[in-house]
Design a protein around this motif. Structure first.
Motif, PDB file in Angstrom:
ATOM      1  N   THR A 205       0.836  -1.200   0.000  1.00 32.84           N
ATOM      2  CA  THR A 205       0.000   0.000   0.000  1.00 32.84           C
ATOM      3  C   THR A 205       0.867   1.245   0.000  1.00 32.84           C
ATOM      4  OG1 THR A 205      -1.755  -1.170   1.191  1.00 32.84           O
ATOM      5  CG2 THR A 205      -1.812   1.233   1.237  1.00 32.84           C
TER       6      THR A 205
ATOM      7  N   VAL B 248       0.692   3.847  -3.118  1.00 28.33           N
ATOM      8  CA  VAL B 248       0.226   5.205  -2.828  1.00 28.33           C
ATOM      9  C   VAL B 248       1.313   6.225  -3.160  1.00 28.33           C
ATOM     10  CG1 VAL B 248      -0.396   6.781  -0.952  1.00 28.33           C
ATOM     11  CG2 VAL B 248      -1.514   4.559  -1.140  1.00 28.33           C
TER      12      VAL B 248
ATOM     13  N   ILE C 165       1.597   6.525  -6.965  1.00 24.06           N
ATOM     14  CA  ILE C 165       0.497   7.326  -7.514  1.00 24.06           C
ATOM     15  C   ILE C 165       0.741   8.808  -7.256  1.00 24.06           C
ATOM     16  CG2 ILE C 165      -1.953   7.865  -7.243  1.00 24.06           C
ATOM     17  CD1 ILE C 165      -2.376   4.869  -6.635  1.00 24.06           C
ATOM     18  N   PHE C 166       1.175   9.133  -6.045  1.00 24.64           N
ATOM     19  CA  PHE C 166       1.372  10.537  -5.683  1.00 24.64           C
ATOM     20  C   PHE C 166       2.451  11.183  -6.554  1.00 24.64           C
ATOM     21  CE2 PHE C 166       3.521  13.837  -3.229  1.00 24.64           C
ATOM     22  CZ  PHE C 166       2.451  14.661  -2.911  1.00 24.64           C
TER      23      PHE C 166
ATOM     24  N   LEU D  50      -6.323  13.969  -7.077  1.00 25.72           N
ATOM     25  CA  LEU D  50      -5.336  13.056  -6.505  1.00 25.72           C
ATOM     26  C   LEU D  50      -5.565  12.844  -5.018  1.00 25.72           C
ATOM     27  CD1 LEU D  50      -2.607  11.510  -6.476  1.00 25.72           C
ATOM     28  CD2 LEU D  50      -1.489  13.737  -6.234  1.00 25.72           C
TER      29      LEU D  50
ATOM     30  N   ASN E  20      -8.801  10.850  -4.118  1.00 25.64           N
ATOM     31  CA  ASN E  20      -8.676   9.435  -4.461  1.00 25.64           C
ATOM     32  C   ASN E  20      -7.763   8.696  -3.490  1.00 25.64           C
ATOM     33  OD1 ASN E  20     -10.427   9.426  -6.583  1.00 25.64           O
ATOM     34  ND2 ASN E  20      -8.888   9.289  -8.178  1.00 25.64           N
ATOM     35  N   LEU E  21      -6.648   9.307  -3.104  1.00 27.35           N
ATOM     36  CA  LEU E  21      -5.725   8.645  -2.179  1.00 27.35           C
ATOM     37  C   LEU E  21      -6.336   8.486  -0.794  1.00 27.35           C
ATOM     38  CD1 LEU E  21      -2.199  10.075  -3.067  1.00 27.35           C
ATOM     39  CD2 LEU E  21      -3.260   7.930  -3.781  1.00 27.35           C
TER      40      LEU E  21
ATOM     41  N   THR F 251      -6.439   4.477   0.213  1.00 24.52           N
ATOM     42  CA  THR F 251      -5.465   3.960   1.179  1.00 24.52           C
ATOM     43  C   THR F 251      -6.072   2.973   2.179  1.00 24.52           C
ATOM     44  OG1 THR F 251      -4.129   5.965   0.954  1.00 24.52           O
ATOM     45  CG2 THR F 251      -3.734   4.600   2.886  1.00 24.52           C
TER      46      THR F 251
ATOM     47  N   SER G  44      -7.048   6.703  -9.922  1.00 20.89           N
ATOM     48  CA  SER G  44      -7.035   5.444  -9.172  1.00 20.89           C
ATOM     49  C   SER G  44      -8.401   5.068  -8.618  1.00 20.89           C
ATOM     50  CB  SER G  44      -6.031   5.532  -8.018  1.00 20.89           C
ATOM     51  OG  SER G  44      -6.323   6.635  -7.172  1.00 20.89           O
TER      52      SER G  44
END
Length: 275
Positions: free
Chosen positions: A24, A28, A31-32, A76, A79-80, A84, A133
């Protein structure tokens, strides 16, 4: 005066962050940073977003990179925040290796193929790029909702008389519809493609997508991944638990296979995926 229960202390935040498992964290953070880079370099984001009209053998990367790009900072962050905890629960149940394999492989590729195929067949927004995501968010929500449906088939909505009983498994579909209605520019079809794969995984139909446990257990033991990698989660939760067991406390190979071990561990214009 007692502190309000809704207030979140820095200690609680640190404690939660420390409990996030390895895969994870990696996903994460990827993606960031990729999303931030894509916002600074629009050409990179154009390269990574899923655009059905331009998806061919030379641009197959689009089928696996689109969840890592986002159209804006708020897209962003939202979504995170949603992804998460869902991803943490998935990894805690399935293990770090399985999570990395699925979310860098089939859980990108299959929803992307479904979306691309349906879009090209229906000639619906073939020139609209999608990214984000949230396709994983709806995949995980659907998988969880299907599992919950087995023990709790309905939840009650007390806004009518008599109260409305809504199927638990259908709650992600309702959420996808409401987001599409109230948040402009979101991709309903993209979210539904994520839901379809999530239902397949939750029902067991797509369980074959996960790597087999026997070689993964061998790799974990051979490389001592539980001891070497912080926040690593074993593939075999039934035997090893959240953080695994000490080597001196494990049973024989036959006991492990049978599950009888006595000791257990405690940019581009278009549509976006997500709010």
């Amino acid at each position: 005066m007692a502190q309000s229960s809704w207030q979140v202390s820095p200690a609680r935040i640190r404690s939660y962050l420390n409990r996030i498992p390895l895969a994870t964290r990696l996903l994460v953070l990827s993606i960031f940073f990729i999303s931030i880079l894509g916002q600074r370099l629009p050409s990179l984001r154009d390269w990574g977003c899923l655009l059905p009209a331009e998806t061919n053998l030379a641009t197959l990367n689009r089928l696996s990179t689109y969840p890592f790009f986002h159209l804006s900072l708020i897209h962003l962050v939202l979504n995170l925040l949603a992804l998460t905890p869902l991803l943490t629960n998935f990894e805690s149940e399935n293990g770090t290796i399985v999570t990395l394999v699925l979310f860098t492989g089939p859980f990108c590729l299959i929803p992307g193929l479904i979306y691309t195929g349906l879009t090209l067949l229906t000639h619906l927004s073939t020139n609209a790029a999608v990214c984000g995501s949230s396709i994983w968010i709806f995949l995980l929500l659907s998988s969880t909702a299907y599992a919950t449906y087995r023990t709790n088939p309905y939840f009650v909505i007390p806004i009518t008389s008599p109260s409305l009983h809504f199927p638990t498994w259908a709650s992600p579909l309702l959420a996808a519809l409401l987001i599409w209605i109230f948040i402009p520019g979101t991709s309903l079809l993209g979210h539904l493609c994520g839901c379809a794969v999530g239902y397949g995984w939750g029902s067991g139909v797509l369980k074959f997508l996960g790597p087999p446990e026997r070689p993964l257990r061998w790799i974990e033991g051979k490389l001592n991944l539980l001891g070497r990698l912080p926040h690593y989660v074993s593939v075999d939760q039934k035997i090893y638990g959240r953080y695994g067991v000490l080597p001196s406390m494990g049973g024989s190979d036959e006991d492990v296979e049978a599950g009888t071990s006595r000791f257990r561990g405690t940019g581009p214009s278009g549509q976006r995926l997500g709010p």
